[in-house]
Motif scaffolding. Sequence first.
Motif, PDB file in Angstrom:
ATOM      1  N   PRO A 117      -1.655   7.936   1.154  1.00 51.04           N
ATOM      2  CA  PRO A 117      -2.123   8.851   0.113  1.00 51.04           C
ATOM      3  C   PRO A 117      -1.114   9.967  -0.219  1.00 51.04           C
ATOM      4  CG  PRO A 117      -3.899   8.388   1.638  1.00 51.04           C
ATOM      5  CD  PRO A 117      -2.673   7.731   2.201  1.00 51.04           C
ATOM      6  N   GLY A 172     -12.580   1.978  -2.943  1.00 49.46           N
ATOM      7  CA  GLY A 172     -13.272   0.689  -2.982  1.00 49.46           C
ATOM      8  C   GLY A 172     -12.538  -0.382  -3.764  1.00 49.46           C
ATOM      9  N   LYS A 173     -11.399  -0.044  -4.350  1.00 48.64           N
ATOM     10  CA  LYS A 173     -10.616  -1.125  -4.924  1.00 48.64           C
ATOM     11  C   LYS A 173      -9.154  -0.752  -5.087  1.00 48.64           C
ATOM     12  CE  LYS A 173     -11.059  -1.054  -9.875  1.00 48.64           C
ATOM     13  NZ  LYS A 173     -11.569  -1.794 -11.022  1.00 48.64           N
ATOM     14  N   GLN A 174      -8.334  -1.782  -5.082  1.00 51.65           N
ATOM     15  CA  GLN A 174      -6.912  -1.577  -5.283  1.00 51.65           C
ATOM     16  C   GLN A 174      -6.657  -1.343  -6.764  1.00 51.65           C
ATOM     17  OE1 GLN A 174      -5.758  -5.301  -3.227  1.00 51.65           O
ATOM     18  NE2 GLN A 174      -4.615  -3.991  -1.845  1.00 51.65           N
ATOM     19  N   GLY A 185       0.840  -1.195   0.000  1.00 50.06           N
ATOM     20  CA  GLY A 185       0.000   0.000   0.000  1.00 50.06           C
ATOM     21  C   GLY A 185       0.867   1.233   0.000  1.00 50.06           C
ATOM     22  N   ARG A 211      -7.082   7.482  -1.628  1.00 41.58           N
ATOM     23  CA  ARG A 211      -6.923   6.343  -0.726  1.00 41.58           C
ATOM     24  C   ARG A 211      -7.668   5.150  -1.322  1.00 41.58           C
ATOM     25  NH1 ARG A 211      -5.766   6.068   4.946  1.00 41.58           N
ATOM     26  NH2 ARG A 211      -5.341   8.305   4.853  1.00 41.58           N
ATOM     27  N   GLU A 212      -6.966   4.043  -1.495  1.00 40.10           N
ATOM     28  CA  GLU A 212      -7.601   2.888  -2.145  1.00 40.10           C
ATOM     29  C   GLU A 212      -8.761   2.330  -1.333  1.00 40.10           C
ATOM     30  OE1 GLU A 212      -4.278   0.283  -2.952  1.00 40.10           O
ATOM     31  OE2 GLU A 212      -4.180   1.006  -5.011  1.00 40.10           O
ATOM     32  N   ALA A 213      -8.663   2.416  -0.005  1.00 35.24           N
ATOM     33  CA  ALA A 213      -9.757   1.916   0.826  1.00 35.24           C
ATOM     34  C   ALA A 213     -11.024   2.721   0.561  1.00 35.24           C
ATOM     35  CB  ALA A 213      -9.389   2.003   2.308  1.00 35.24           C
ATOM     36  N   ALA A 214     -10.853   4.009   0.252  1.00 39.74           N
ATOM     37  CA  ALA A 214     -12.009   4.876   0.014  1.00 39.74           C
ATOM     38  C   ALA A 214     -12.580   4.671  -1.378  1.00 39.74           C
ATOM     39  CB  ALA A 214     -11.617   6.341   0.217  1.00 39.74           C
TER      40      ALA A 214
END
Lengths: 237, 237, 237, 237, 237, 237
Positions: free
Chosen positions: A67, A81-83, A64, A76-79
């Motif tokens: 940001p 919803g996908k990598q 990861g 942010r990848e968590a926000a």
Amino acid sequence: MRPSGREIGQMRPISIEIGVTKHAEGSCLIKAGDTHVLCTASIEDRPPPFLRNTGLGWVTAEYGMLPRATNTRSRREAASGKQQGRTVEIQRLIGRALRAGIDRSALGERQITVDCDVIQADGGTRCASITGGWVALRLAVNKLLKAGIVTSDPILDHVAAVSCGIYAGQPVLDLDYAEDSEAGTDGNFIMTGAGRLIEVQMAAEGATFSRQEMGKLMDLAETGVAELVAAQMAAVG
Amino acid sequence: MRPSGREIGQMRPISIEIGVTKHAEGSCLIKAGDTHVLCTASIEDRPPPFLRNTGLGWVTAEYGMLPRATNTRSRREAASGKQQGRTVEIQRLIGRALRAGIDRSALGERQITVDCDVIQADGGTRCASITGGWVALRLAVNKLLKAGIVTSDPILDHVAAVSCGIYAGQPVLDLDYAEDSEAGTDGNFIMTGAGRLIEVQMAAEGATFSRQEMGKLMDLAETGVAELVAAQMAAVG
Amino acid sequence: MRPSGREIGQMRPISIEIGVTKHAEGSCLIKAGDTHVLCTASIEDRPPPFLRNTGLGWVTAEYGMLPRATNTRSRREAASGKQQGRTVEIQRLIGRALRAGIDRSALGERQITVDCDVIQADGGTRCASITGGWVALRLAVNKLLKAGIVTSDPILDHVAAVSCGIYAGQPVLDLDYAEDSEAGTDGNFIMTGAGRLIEVQMAAEGATFSRQEMGKLMDLAETGVAELVAAQMAAVG
Amino acid sequence: MRPSGREIGQMRPISIEIGVTKHAEGSCLIKAGDTHVLCTASIEDRPPPFLRNTGLGWVTAEYGMLPRATNTRSRREAASGKQQGRTVEIQRLIGRALRAGIDRSALGERQITVDCDVIQADGGTRCASITGGWVALRLAVNKLLKAGIVTSDPILDHVAAVSCGIYAGQPVLDLDYAEDSEAGTDGNFIMTGAGRLIEVQMAAEGATFSRQEMGKLMDLAETGVAELVAAQMAAVG
Amino acid sequence: MRPSGREIGQMRPISIEIGVTKHAEGSCLIKAGDTHVLCTASIEDRPPPFLRNTGLGWVTAEYGMLPRATNTRSRREAASGKQQGRTVEIQRLIGRALRAGIDRSALGERQITVDCDVIQADGGTRCASITGGWVALRLAVNKLLKAGIVTSDPILDHVAAVSCGIYAGQPVLDLDYAEDSEAGTDGNFIMTGAGRLIEVQMAAEGATFSRQEMGKLMDLAETGVAELVAAQMAAVG
Amino acid sequence: MRPSGREIGQMRPISIEIGVTKHAEGSCLIKAGDTHVLCTASIEDRPPPFLRNTGLGWVTAEYGMLPRATNTRSRREAASGKQQGRTVEIQRLIGRALRAGIDRSALGERQITVDCDVIQADGGTRCASITGGWVALRLAVNKLLKAGIVTSDPILDHVAAVSCGIYAGQPVLDLDYAEDSEAGTDGNFIMTGAGRLIEVQMAAEGATFSRQEMGKLMDLAETGVAELVAAQMAAVG
């Protein structure tokens, strides 16, 4: 000729600080110049489902980037919803690389997850993740050995990685971001402590390359990885 | 010694049928032995947002595998709600490879999307996708040239790819699934018609490899790609 | 009066090629004019969870369209992260239709998944999927019977489907895309080989319709389905 | 013979209460026996993107079921992250049905969204949603007419829907849940106030059906829809 | 009586190191005992869409925890495809808290995003995020002031937060994980440098609490926040 | 001075109608002025996985708002594919609040899910959900007691919630939407029937607040909750 003033075959200063978080079984903060990656290794008692009752263990990795590890803040990848594809590609690479240095039978039915989180990025984050990830893995395995949970060392050899590329027409070692974003060709070499190849990834980014250039890049990589392996040895004692 | 009875440096029979769908600007069905990939190229008048007002065009690729292209049915990615890491990795590779053979300025502000859908898989689907994808791209660009929409040919050279690996201790060319699943080391070489390198990806899967072995794999790849380029030429006339 | 020059009650040429992929237990490529659908049937030893220990089997279907099966490239559903409402609706329809021709008790506790992937679309893809899907299913079931895994034939009758609609004020059979996009009313009739109804779906798209028109559409459908059933018979021998 | 004791052609008691929420431009609570659906119509000044600058308006619908509208609590779709296939299918049906009764040119460039939320379910929720949804739509359009925003009434006719099916071998009208879950064949008829057909959906669920049975079901549906249209008239005055 | 041996009103040692990443406009690493949070502030030239042409700016926050920040590795949110409810709740809290100390008109039409990433967790991560986040924000705003982009200081006052709770029946200040997981009641107080309240969140976790206890917790919080504000002052000079 | 003309400490009229859906084990429709929430309680025989074999039960809550519960239609969360942060925050709050009034050991290994669906919103939906949710829970538990499934009453006390805030500089009780959207500070107090605190959430929205104001808000809340508890008693008999 290099933006940093480095020689063609000169690595950035490398530092590996171990034991940086109190919870993980193994951890280090690796700095390759301005690229800083926090690596932790977490042991789980159970292997992933596809290995149950095989006697084999597994090593996997996740990657990861904070940001604002980069010059411009990225989402942010968590926000989102996908990598991103890039993230997925990198973490698969780290996992494959580390597994190549492991005897999965000696590890036994357990899983070690190596998390590589980029705190600050300046090129070469996947290579730093592999080199630092190996240190975290080594420390976690040491714990298993010391506790007698694992009796034969599952680590076969060091695993380390370095980037190379053709910058301003010249093969150079250990690209920083300024070089990486301009290089005609770049890629990564992952090798063992004994100098055998684990993975070679070299890609044209604007200019194709010759087999002769490929040879020069590999020469550079061999010296770079040797330096990294020495730094790993110094870190894990 | 090879399951298929092929020689070490022998490719599978290759066939490229063009014009297989009536809608796409360019299309072909490429068969490398039992690996069958349908490739289409679709032209859009507008470039992706990040290229607006730059005068540059873009070539991108998407890859998919029909659920029963493989021996065991795999879950449909549209149904599971996300593309697997492997899929993402492959389609990024195809896109990079094809872009390496394109003058994006000559293409102008438009985008060509190359879709590679595996109808039947028997190893080497990413290489077949690149080789067939180039044919679909070539045909679509021909249409732009014929219509006078693009005036200078944006295609710089052929792009083709072949897999190699170390199977039963021996470097072999163009792995099929039976070999691929057993190979100690395998990977792909992507090259131009002139024999320059675009991308090299070689990875240890169970056994690390030496620099000398890397050299032999590259020798094999050079002869394989030459054969593929000849097949591309025959297909597009 | 029809864009294709066909008579009001004239079907497009139908062809069904079987055994088109080497992995699936049953497969065919069905062509209804320019609509081409690849259908495969995959057998799994286990029924879905809700049927465990009931003695009953299950037949389900999935439907997809290659991005450039249509005149304009549509977004790949795997990439957009979800199946469109239209896709979900169609695959539920195919599954229900095929199950209506199956004795689930004779099939026993296993599941057959029929995948229908549209290679090229020119109207009527859901009907072609049902008609071709039944052929793939028949072939897969033949394998189970031949192997003695299933002893009593679970297939009760043929299942086939045809579209009808009111085009330019006139009821016509087997709409192609040019007609479908202009029809005031259209829909599908799914029937058994014996001519019994499995599903009727008729919808006004711009103009409501009378009960009398409904009757004429059903007359057309009966002749169309009979032709399709004959083609199925010819295909499966 | 029917679990509820109703006659073969007897509808459940129907009630339509209007103006049940203070925010929506049109709203009603429709009760068909124990099936209760809250319908609201919301006007937006702008049409969906694909209709900009066409002079045409749009009517669309969304459908939802409260988690405990049914006998067993079902998972909240917002929590599971996607709408089920059944939900998608139903809301597409409601939208198509309501649009069939609208002159989109008279409506002008605006969108009306009809939300149908099932408070309590006992079979026939999609039919109740269409019948109640039309009432909410009618009330919202009345507001546009009264305010002079729309000058010619875009509503062409009533739209109402009823379910029918073959229960215990007998065609019956307006299935409740006890019947619906046992019916060999069931489906829905959507019709205008003038008795013209908008959509017919009849499906075998365990037993195929004949064309003659189809005719009897349509006879029943005609009387049912007439009753529903009368209830709509009474509700909107 | 406290696991750490601290007095009832004793905070953990607090340290705030600024300028810890080279890319962010403002950054700090805040350590409250064994809780370590990296905070960065990123300036964007444009406000979020809902504030365009209002003359107002926006401050928002995002929160994350590295997978092995905790004693047991938790799943990476980017990999699981969504942020947990707890994460969403915390980052909304941080954003609200920081906005309460900002004059959005003096900030002008730009956005500052404060990222708080927990490197190591030992209770109180949301409070450390707010206290450290304010420091990062202060440093970023200083840059805007120094560059003359913003002319009047938009920061109205310090914002800092501390947790309190009832542990073993006794109100205590600044809970660590050992206390937090056992506390009957706990929560957070967010206050300005002048001692005014921004947010109070106190929740029973196993035992309800009285208004009198609430008062004692607030007394403790006031002394804690004063200490934090002093540490902020020392850090930003 | 209040838009509604209410006194500073005056609640909106409260009504609680029980037994409003035939399927749920407990249900009510609570109306606090123009805020209407449908609450249902659903019993499951099994506790969530993390409580298996602990002897403990669980109470959880889910919250939703119909798309047109508000003045402007908001997007359906099921359609957008995720619950908003606000929704997640609210349903976590409701769950925590209701659990605070439950003896989970007396409940035994089962789960009760309380669904709170806002039919019409005018401020204070989370407080109405808690107050009404408790009634639904009480009724469901009564059923368990009556059936002898649970032998000792797991409900410890009433749980009710009210909002307060500083509107136009003045502390007021039970904010409606007109007040809520203008209040400088607002929040919620959740209390037991005995007047003990379960949760306090008070947040500055534009203006910070003093400890003295906090005290006045708590005075108001105490009278408000007492009124709500009386209404709960009247409803459940």
